[in-house]
Design an enzyme around this catalytic site. Structure first.
Site, PDB file in Angstrom:
ATOM      1  N   ASN A 191       0.626  -1.230   0.051  1.00 22.41           N
ATOM      2  CA  ASN A 191       0.011   0.158  -0.320  1.00 22.41           C
ATOM      3  C   ASN A 191       0.516   0.964   0.054  1.00 22.41           C
ATOM      4  OD1 ASN A 191      -1.823   1.597   0.712  1.00 22.41           O
ATOM      5  ND2 ASN A 191      -2.888   1.178   2.090  1.00 22.41           N
ATOM      6  N   ASP A 192       1.572   1.275   1.187  1.00 17.13           N
ATOM      7  CA  ASP A 192       2.126   2.897   0.981  1.00 17.13           C
ATOM      8  C   ASP A 192       3.725   2.811   0.364  1.00 17.13           C
ATOM      9  OD1 ASP A 192       0.770   3.786   2.987  1.00 17.13           O
ATOM     10  OD2 ASP A 192       1.848   2.930   4.803  1.00 17.13           O
TER      11      ASP A 192
END
Lengths: 477, 96
Positions: A399-400
């Site tokens: 995600n990040d």
């Protein structure tokens, strides 16, 4: 042979061992030679240990052989039994053992110097205190890290009231006890007993310090902490080497210390952090609102069938995997999908961010375990080059590390963090359970781009669906 | 003092060599690198062997034998688990 001859031969063996350590580590620069390199280093260790057994200061062999056998059996058992997902805990535990062994060696040497009645040089006193302190705090710090990684301890930062004051007090106490111990080894006014009590006090203070510095650190930052303690375990060994005047300990300790420091710096850069920020900052605690303005932004979803069709016609695919893939135990299903696509003529690659796993290089090991060849595994820079000419980028459990906010939003906590630029690919598919944000709580702009589609569901289940869809599509031709 | 300076020289040079060798290790191999350095830090076993084998007193011997056991765990566990990982790293190609 005279005693001096024996000492000379042993020291030459240590030199050979040191050369083999360096040579072996140099072979780690390529996956194809790495296994030989590891064995070369192991031969170096064997030479060093066997040579040491001829040391004429050694008079009793039962206990030390017994110690090696017991340690060897435990070590071999752990090495065979550990799951690859548990490697971070294993390395943390070994860091701790390395630190503890150095602290114990420093203590044993101190007592031995009193027993033999020789004067203790000031620099020996200093290095005994150093080795003890670093070793002891590495032991407890690593134990906390291992506990957090394993889930035995909560992975949330544990924030004691007035923790900075408390840590500072214990740090000052550690320094004071260390200084006092050095003084005591120099001054005849201290009895042996009181010096040994000082030593015990120093050990307790350093053990406490190790706990205090590591409990406030959150689970997501554990890779940095483990790399840092990796370095400390080497430095503690080097300090013990100074204390007993053994060059091979100094060389090996310096190598390990350098290695751990380099990895620490790589990890902090990859996370857009600094070591002091990891140690003292409460990441994810700030609650700063860096997400959208509260409005739900539109995004596109796809079914597994849609994605399978897209993949079947793609010339090139890059899978960007995160630890979520390993949590879902879906590496083997991903490999099955990659195999079908490869057979169908698609160029398949895997893009791996340095913080994709839970320690440096962890994701590579997990993919290697699933038989993904290492030349399909691209690091950050290679992945970004590859993505410019890639049709489909598929994000699984990450995600990040794929959030374009790192480039575009200066107020974002991840601004400036190096990311894998999946948005450079012609289309992006994100496999995710839901729209919920990652550990940092930051909304991901990637999800709302025109070329992005979301495939919701459990990674393992979705990948299995994709594999069966793909099988049918390709059979039909 | 002279001994200390020699030791510091060795330490500084080894750190430099370590820096140049380790920066060449690709990110793919960073986990085996860490477990491999765990094994190498087990070298404190040679210091512990001398202190434990000298048998000066029960206390110094007991402490040193604990150090021997922990360091031996690192040596055997570190090298073996690194080998286990590295054998999984295969190149692309038929039969691989």
């Amino acid at each position: 042979m005279s005693d001096q001859d024996v000492i000379n031969v042993i020291n030459l063996c240590y030199l050979v061992a040191a050369i083999l350590f360096i040579w072996g580590m140099a072979q780690l620069r390529r996956p194809s030679t790495a296994r030989v390199g590891n064995r070369v280093a192991a031969v170096g260790m064997l030479i060093a240990v066997v040579a040491t057994l001829f040391d004429r200061e050694i008079v009793s062999y039962e206990w030390i052989i017994g110690g090696i056998v017991v340690g060897g059996i435990v070590g071999a058992f752990l090495a065979r039994k550990v799951q690859m997902t548990e490697m971070p805990e294993m390395v943390a535990v070994f860091n701790g053992f390395g630190g503890a062994a150095s602290a114990l060696l420093a203590g044993g040497e101190l007592k031995r110097l009193y027993d033999t009645g020789g004067a203790i040089d000031s620099d020996v006193g200093v290095t005994i205190a150093l080795g003890t302190t670093i070793g002891a705090l590495t032991l407890t710090g690593s134990a906390v890290a291992a506990g957090k990684l394993h889930g035995t301890l909560s992975s949330n930062p544990i924030l004691l009231p007035a923790r900075n004051v408390l840590s500072a007090l214990v740090a000052v106490a550690t320094l004071a006890l260390g200084a006092l111990l050095i003084w005591a080894t120099q001054d005849g006014g201290f009895s042996e007993t009181s010096t040994l009590l000082l030593f015990a006090g120093l050990v307790v203070a350093a053990l406490l310090l190790g706990i205090l510095v590591s409990i406030p650190i959150g689970g997501a930052d554990m890779p940095v902490l483990v790399a840092l303690f990796n370095s400390y375990s080497g430095l503690a060994g080097a300090a013990a080497g100074f204390a007993i005047g053994n060059d091979v300990l100094i060389i090996a300790g310096a190598l390990v210390g350098a290695s751990g420091l380099i990895l620490t710096s790589i990890m902090t850069k990859a996370m857009n952090r600094s070591v002091s920020n990891v140690m003292f900052g409460g990441f994810g605690q700030s609650g700063a609102d860096v997400t959208s303005d509260g409005e739900a932004r539109p995004y596109r979803t796809m079914t597994a069938e849609d994605v399978a069709t897209m993949l079947a016609y793609a010339q090139s695919v890059v899978f960007v995997t995160g630890y979520g893939l390993a949590v879902a135990q879906a590496q083997h299903d991903l490999k099955a999908l990659a195999d079908i696509l490869s057979k169908n003529g698609t160029e398949v690659r895997f893009g791996i961010h340095p913080v994709a796993g839970r320690m440096p290089g962890h994701m590579n090991v997990l993919l290697a375990e699933a038989d993904v060849p290492y030349d399909q595994q691209l690091d950050l820079d290679d992945a970004n080059r590859q993505l410019e000419n890639t049709e489909i980028a598929m994000v699984i459990g990450a995600n990040d590390v794929v959030n374009p906010q790192a480039h575009s939003n200066p107020s974002s906590p991840i601004y400036g963090m190096p990311i894998i630029d999946v948005d450079k690919a012609q289309s992006v598919v994100v496999m995710k359970r839901s729209m919920a944000s990652g550990f940092s709580g930051i909304d991901n702009d990637l999800f709302y781009l025109d070329q992005t589609s979301m495939l919701f569901g459990d990674a393992k289940k979705s990948l299995k669906e994709l594999v069966s869809e793909e099988d049918e599509l390709i059979k039909k031709g | 003092m002279e001994q200390l300076i020699t030791a510091l020289t060795i330490f500084a040079l080894a750190t430099f060599i370590g820096y140049f060798v380790i920066t060449k290790v690709p990110p793919t191999l960073h986990t085996p690198l860490m477990s491999g350095t765990n094994a190498i830090s087990g070298i404190v076993v040679v210091g512990a062997l001398v202190v434990a084998g000298a048998g000066e007193s029960g206390l110094s011997q007991g402490i040193a034998i604990a150090a021997v056991i922990l360091a031996a765990i690192n040596v055997f566990g570190g090298f073996l688990v690194t080998d286990r990982m590295l054998q999984m790293f295969r190149r692309e190609g038929p039969g691989a």
